[in-house]
Design an enzyme around this catalytic site. Structure first.
Site, PDB file in Angstrom:
ATOM      1  N   HIS A   3      51.794  -0.290 102.330  1.00  0.00           N
ATOM      2  CA  HIS A   3      50.805   0.616 102.932  1.00  0.00           C
ATOM      3  C   HIS A   3      51.085   0.698 104.427  1.00  0.00           C
ATOM      4  CE1 HIS A   3      47.270   2.533 104.392  1.00  0.00           C
ATOM      5  NE2 HIS A   3      46.707   1.423 104.856  1.00  0.00           N
TER       6      HIS A   3
ATOM      7  N   HIS B 175      50.384   3.289 108.189  1.00  0.00           N
ATOM      8  CA  HIS B 175      49.615   4.356 108.832  1.00  0.00           C
ATOM      9  C   HIS B 175      50.603   5.331 109.470  1.00  0.00           C
ATOM     10  CE1 HIS B 175      45.673   1.798 109.261  1.00  0.00           C
ATOM     11  NE2 HIS B 175      46.295   1.575 108.119  1.00  0.00           N
TER      12      HIS B 175
ATOM     13  N   TYR C 152      64.967  16.248  96.909  1.00  0.00           N
ATOM     14  CA  TYR C 152      64.782  14.806  96.979  1.00  0.00           C
ATOM     15  C   TYR C 152      63.317  14.419  97.033  1.00  0.00           C
ATOM     16  CZ  TYR C 152      69.594  13.426  96.900  1.00  0.00           C
ATOM     17  OH  TYR C 152      70.867  13.190  96.458  1.00  0.00           O
TER      18      TYR C 152
END
Length: 231
Positions: free
Chosen positions: A105, A107, A132
């Site tokens: 994860h 930002h 892609y």
């Protein structure tokens, strides 16, 4: 295999997993995909040994392998610094997608910016602009804003994983509104490939004023046939 040999193998696998998390965090920081203490990384350990996850408020570019949080199969912490507040989300992703072994994860700037500027569609945050993107990323739904670490996010993410899997188009990522992407894969390299392609496609989409047309239906069908793209 003797018990001692099995224990040695488990410990070696855990050491490798720790090194992979540190390597990925360092790489993401060096290339500007993460900043400060934003983001988290985890991996699923072999033989039901639980998970490793970055500690809460850890700077991903400066991780200490020995301080990574380790949790058992029940989610109880057994070693390391206090686990990231997104632990529940990571564990639910592993439970919902048996192929997932590494979760990232971040930002990432362009993906957070995309949520602020407006995504393409709620169930597809970006159009299929490049082959892609279709092949490496696939569908990426937007998850409505909740505070960081809110356990309700895990329910929303697993619902989307289950829905897409039932429709034959399994997902590898979601985008959290104002908080950035969560991506996963069978190993670190696969998860990184999804993240990188996703962030770079967001940059492409935003820097071209969101004007390019998506790939045609025929082009996408060809990618499904030739490469097994999940679109």
């Amino acid at each position: 295999m003797t018990q001692d040999r099995k224990t040695q193998d488990i410990d070696a696998a855990a050491d490798f997993a720790r090194a992979e998390i540190v390597r990925v965090g360092t790489s993401l920081f060096a290339r500007g995909y993460v900043h400060a203490s934003a983001g988290n990384i985890s991996t699923k350990l072999d033989d039901g040994q639980g998970h490793l996850i970055t500690p809460t408020d850890a700077a991903l570019g400066f991780l200490d392998a020995g301080r990574l949080a380790r949790v058992d199969g029940d989610g109880e912490q057994v070693a390391g610094d206090r686990a990231s507040k997104t632990l529940t989300l990571h564990r639910r992703i592993y439970a919902a997608d048996p192929t997932a072994r590494f979760v990232i994860h971040t930002h990432s700037t362009h993906l957070v910016a995309l949520t602020l500027a407006g995504v393409w569609q709620q169930d597809d945050v970006l159009p299929p602009l490049t082959p892609y993107y279709v092949m490496k990323v696939g569908h990426v739904p937007l998850v409505p804003y909740h505070r960081p670490g809110d356990p309700r996010v895990a329910d929303l993410v697993t619902e989307r994983i289950s829905f897409r899997a039932a429709n034959g188009t399994p997902i590898r990522a979601v985008l959290l509104d104002r908080l950035g992407p969560v991506v996963w894969g069978p190993d670190a390299a696969s998860a990184l490939a999804v993240l990188e392609e996703l962030e770079e496609t967001a940059r492409l989409w935003l820097t071209t004023d969101r004007k390019p047309e998506p790939l045609t239906g025929d082009a996408i069908a060809e990618l499904r046939t030739a490469f097994g793209a999940s679109w």
